[in-house]
Motif scaffolding. Structure first.
Motif, PDB file in Angstrom:
ATOM      1  N   THR A 168       0.872  -1.164   0.000  1.00 18.57           N
ATOM      2  CA  THR A 168       0.000   0.000   0.000  1.00 18.57           C
ATOM      3  C   THR A 168       0.918   1.225   0.000  1.00 18.57           C
ATOM      4  O   THR A 168       2.076   1.145  -0.396  1.00 18.57           O
ATOM      5  N   TYR A 169       0.417   2.333   0.495  1.00 19.50           N
ATOM      6  CA  TYR A 169       1.193   3.575   0.543  1.00 19.50           C
ATOM      7  C   TYR A 169       1.982   3.714   1.847  1.00 19.50           C
ATOM      8  O   TYR A 169       2.630   4.730   2.057  1.00 19.50           O
ATOM      9  N   ARG A 170       1.927   2.715   2.733  1.00 23.31           N
ATOM     10  CA  ARG A 170       2.564   2.847   4.044  1.00 23.31           C
ATOM     11  C   ARG A 170       3.671   1.815   4.273  1.00 23.31           C
ATOM     12  O   ARG A 170       4.136   1.640   5.402  1.00 23.31           O
ATOM     13  N   GLU A 171       4.112   1.133   3.237  1.00 24.15           N
ATOM     14  CA  GLU A 171       5.096   0.056   3.423  1.00 24.15           C
ATOM     15  C   GLU A 171       6.536   0.492   3.166  1.00 24.15           C
ATOM     16  O   GLU A 171       7.327  -0.254   2.605  1.00 24.15           O
ATOM     17  N   MET A 172       6.883   1.692   3.596  1.00 24.28           N
ATOM     18  CA  MET A 172       8.267   2.133   3.447  1.00 24.28           C
ATOM     19  C   MET A 172       9.234   1.170   4.129  1.00 24.28           C
ATOM     20  O   MET A 172      10.314   0.879   3.617  1.00 24.28           O
ATOM     21  N   GLY A 173       8.837   0.639   5.292  1.00 22.84           N
ATOM     22  CA  GLY A 173       9.708  -0.273   6.018  1.00 22.84           C
ATOM     23  C   GLY A 173       9.967  -1.563   5.266  1.00 22.84           C
ATOM     24  O   GLY A 173      11.070  -2.118   5.323  1.00 22.84           O
ATOM     25  N   VAL A 174       8.970  -2.052   4.561  1.00 24.92           N
ATOM     26  CA  VAL A 174       9.150  -3.266   3.746  1.00 24.92           C
ATOM     27  C   VAL A 174      10.081  -2.963   2.578  1.00 24.92           C
ATOM     28  O   VAL A 174      10.998  -3.737   2.281  1.00 24.92           O
TER      29      VAL A 174
ATOM     30  N   ALA B 108       6.301  -4.015  -5.985  1.00 25.84           N
ATOM     31  CA  ALA B 108       5.413  -3.353  -6.942  1.00 25.84           C
ATOM     32  C   ALA B 108       5.286  -1.864  -6.632  1.00 25.84           C
ATOM     33  O   ALA B 108       5.520  -1.435  -5.496  1.00 25.84           O
ATOM     34  N   PRO B 109       4.897  -1.061  -7.615  1.00 24.29           N
ATOM     35  CA  PRO B 109       4.661   0.354  -7.341  1.00 24.29           C
ATOM     36  C   PRO B 109       3.611   0.518  -6.250  1.00 24.29           C
ATOM     37  O   PRO B 109       2.574  -0.138  -6.281  1.00 24.29           O
ATOM     38  N   PHE B 110       3.898   1.365  -5.280  1.00 25.61           N
ATOM     39  CA  PHE B 110       2.902   1.546  -4.226  1.00 25.61           C
ATOM     40  C   PHE B 110       1.825   2.514  -4.678  1.00 25.61           C
ATOM     41  O   PHE B 110       2.028   3.320  -5.574  1.00 25.61           O
ATOM     42  N   GLN B 111       0.658   2.376  -4.055  1.00 33.92           N
ATOM     43  CA  GLN B 111      -0.514   3.086  -4.531  1.00 33.92           C
ATOM     44  C   GLN B 111      -1.410   3.496  -3.374  1.00 33.92           C
ATOM     45  O   GLN B 111      -1.255   3.017  -2.251  1.00 33.92           O
ATOM     46  N   ALA B 112      -2.336   4.401  -3.662  1.00 37.11           N
ATOM     47  CA  ALA B 112      -3.251   4.890  -2.639  1.00 37.11           C
ATOM     48  C   ALA B 112      -4.653   4.306  -2.781  1.00 37.11           C
ATOM     49  O   ALA B 112      -5.562   4.690  -2.041  1.00 37.11           O
TER      50      ALA B 112
ATOM     51  N   LEU C  66       7.027 -22.494  -5.479  1.00 40.53           N
ATOM     52  CA  LEU C  66       6.389 -21.360  -6.127  1.00 40.53           C
ATOM     53  C   LEU C  66       6.904 -20.030  -5.586  1.00 40.53           C
ATOM     54  O   LEU C  66       7.313 -19.930  -4.433  1.00 40.53           O
ATOM     55  N   GLY C  67       6.864 -19.015  -6.446  1.00 36.18           N
ATOM     56  CA  GLY C  67       7.058 -17.668  -5.959  1.00 36.18           C
ATOM     57  C   GLY C  67       5.809 -17.250  -5.205  1.00 36.18           C
ATOM     58  O   GLY C  67       4.691 -17.615  -5.579  1.00 36.18           O
ATOM     59  N   VAL C  68       5.980 -16.502  -4.123  1.00 37.24           N
ATOM     60  CA  VAL C  68       4.864 -16.112  -3.270  1.00 37.24           C
ATOM     61  C   VAL C  68       4.593 -14.622  -3.409  1.00 37.24           C
ATOM     62  O   VAL C  68       5.518 -13.808  -3.411  1.00 37.24           O
ATOM     63  N   ALA C  69       3.323 -14.265  -3.516  1.00 41.33           N
ATOM     64  CA  ALA C  69       2.909 -12.860  -3.499  1.00 41.33           C
ATOM     65  C   ALA C  69       2.607 -12.473  -2.058  1.00 41.33           C
ATOM     66  O   ALA C  69       1.794 -13.118  -1.393  1.00 41.33           O
ATOM     67  N   LEU C  70       3.282 -11.431  -1.582  1.00 43.11           N
ATOM     68  CA  LEU C  70       3.025 -10.919  -0.238  1.00 43.11           C
ATOM     69  C   LEU C  70       2.222  -9.636  -0.387  1.00 43.11           C
ATOM     70  O   LEU C  70       2.746  -8.599  -0.803  1.00 43.11           O
ATOM     71  N   ALA C  71       0.932  -9.714  -0.092  1.00 47.92           N
ATOM     72  CA  ALA C  71       0.015  -8.593  -0.299  1.00 47.92           C
ATOM     73  C   ALA C  71      -0.246  -7.885   1.023  1.00 47.92           C
ATOM     74  O   ALA C  71      -0.743  -8.497   1.974  1.00 47.92           O
ATOM     75  N   PHE C  72       0.077  -6.611   1.079  1.00 47.62           N
ATOM     76  CA  PHE C  72      -0.127  -5.840   2.300  1.00 47.62           C
ATOM     77  C   PHE C  72      -1.456  -5.087   2.245  1.00 47.62           C
ATOM     78  O   PHE C  72      -1.839  -4.554   1.208  1.00 47.62           O
ATOM     79  N   LEU C  73      -2.123  -5.055   3.385  1.00 47.15           N
ATOM     80  CA  LEU C  73      -3.345  -4.285   3.524  1.00 47.15           C
ATOM     81  C   LEU C  73      -3.551  -3.953   4.990  1.00 47.15           C
ATOM     82  O   LEU C  73      -2.930  -4.565   5.866  1.00 47.15           O
TER      83      LEU C  73
END
Length: 352
Positions: A80-86, A118-122, A148-155
């Motif tokens: 998301t727009y708050r994952e600077m730490g990641v 991925a590009p972060f978004q609002a 498999l490659g894993v998608a880590l989805a933040f929310l």
């Protein structure tokens, strides 16, 4: 000693057992780097260097712990727009990351294909749809010898109430897609507390409705987050489908630099509900285990401050992007209408 690149560290932690002394110290260095940069970015906004920023104070352990598990050779992070730490933990160039907060480029100047970030978004909840699509592509391509490659989805907890998130989780479960839905439950959906917008009070409990496992973890404990995320990623990598990880943490600052949290909570509320500071908590763990001392912490914190100053210099030096780029990256192949709009824009703005 300068902190090592965390893209290397993350691979070692993802594949290893319990973190060793060097990894524990590296984790603290990264927590400190993230804290210093986050604090600095808020100050930059107040000083007029950047127009806006979404602080993550209090969520450092959740983000560094989850990011340290990512294998950047095969996994992909959807923030998301708050994952600077990641992003910092994955080794993303922080000057290029901050270009969006300086309003120069939407989603950051870094290369998503190279960084696997991925590009972060609002768009609230939007990243989870992209994550499921990418993860389904992994199943169509077939697992490699290393899984498999894993998608880590933040929310966030607020985003979990969006219809897009329901659709994403439903499809991920149906398609047995290798996705880890990493929910940072920081107690607030802007000004609305979790208990007023998450029925039942738990996002993790919803996973049962989609037939997927879930774990709720102390999001202020970096080692607990690392372990929970690693187990979730291993489950998805083995082709067993998606997992929900709900990290219980607290947003100690405003939702964004345009938000005034004093309108909906008090400083006393923040102190009581915020719990123990993630950095202080991990510092105590390292001292108890005898793998760090006061001199180490002083050096690590000083290096983090120096690095934040260096990033500030880089952000200050960023210049405006060519306006024509707004047309160049809309489609892989341009359309006649877009071409006409670009020509008109050039005539009106550049007098070409």
């Amino acid at each position: 000693m300068a902190p090592r690149a965390l893209d290397t560290l993350s691979t070692r932690i993802a594949d290893a057992g319990a973190p060793g002394p060097d990894q524990l110290r590296d984790l603290y260095r990264m927590l400190s780097n993230v804290r210093q940069l986050d604090t600095a970015a808020v100050a930059w906004q107040r000083q007029g260097l950047i127009p806006g920023y979404a602080p993550m104070l209090g969520q450092e352990a959740a983000q560094v712990g989850a990011g340290a598990v990512v294998d950047t050779t095969r996994d992909f992070v959807f923030p998301t727009y708050r994952e600077m730490g990641v992003a910092y933990t994955l080794g993303v160039n922080m000057v290029e990351y901050m270009s969006t907060h300086k309003a120069l480029w939407h989603g950051g100047l870094y290369d998503p294909a190279a960084t696997h970030f991925a590009p972060f978004q609002a768009v609230v909840g939007g990243s989870v749809l992209h994550a499921v699509g990418w993860a389904h592509g992994q199943t169509l391509n077939g697992a490699s010898t290393v899984g498999l490659g894993v998608a880590l989805a933040f929310l966030g907890d607020g985003a979990s109430s969006q219809g897009d998130v329901h659709e994403a989780m439903n499809f991920a479960a149906i398609l047995t897609a290798p996705v880890v839905f990493f929910v940072q439950n920081n107690g607030w959906a802007i000004s609305v507390p979790t208990e007023q917008q998450v029925a039942g009070g738990s996002v993790a409990a919803r996973a049962a409705g989609y037939g997927m496992p879930a774990v709720r973890v102390d999001g202020n404990d970096v080692l607990a987050v690392l372990d929970a995320t690693r187990r979730a990623a291993a489950h998805a990598r083995a082709g067993l489908g998606p997992v929900v990880v709900e990290a219980m943490t607290y947003r100690r600052g405003p939702h964004s630099t345009s938000d005034d949290p004093g309108r909906y909570r008090t400083l006393d509320d923040e102190k009581i509900d915020g719990g123990e500071d993630p950095l202080s908590r991990f510092r105590a763990v390292l001292l108890e285990r005898g793998v760090a001392d006061a001199a180490f912490f002083a050096e690590a914190d000083a290096q983090a401050q120096t690095r934040a100053d260096e990033i500030r210099d880089g952000v200050t030096a960023l210049t405006s992007r060519p306006g024509s780029e707004m047309f160049d990256f809309v489609f892989q192949e341009s359309t006649p209408t877009l071409g006409a709009q670009k020509r008109q824009w050039k005539e009106e703005s550049e007098h070409v």
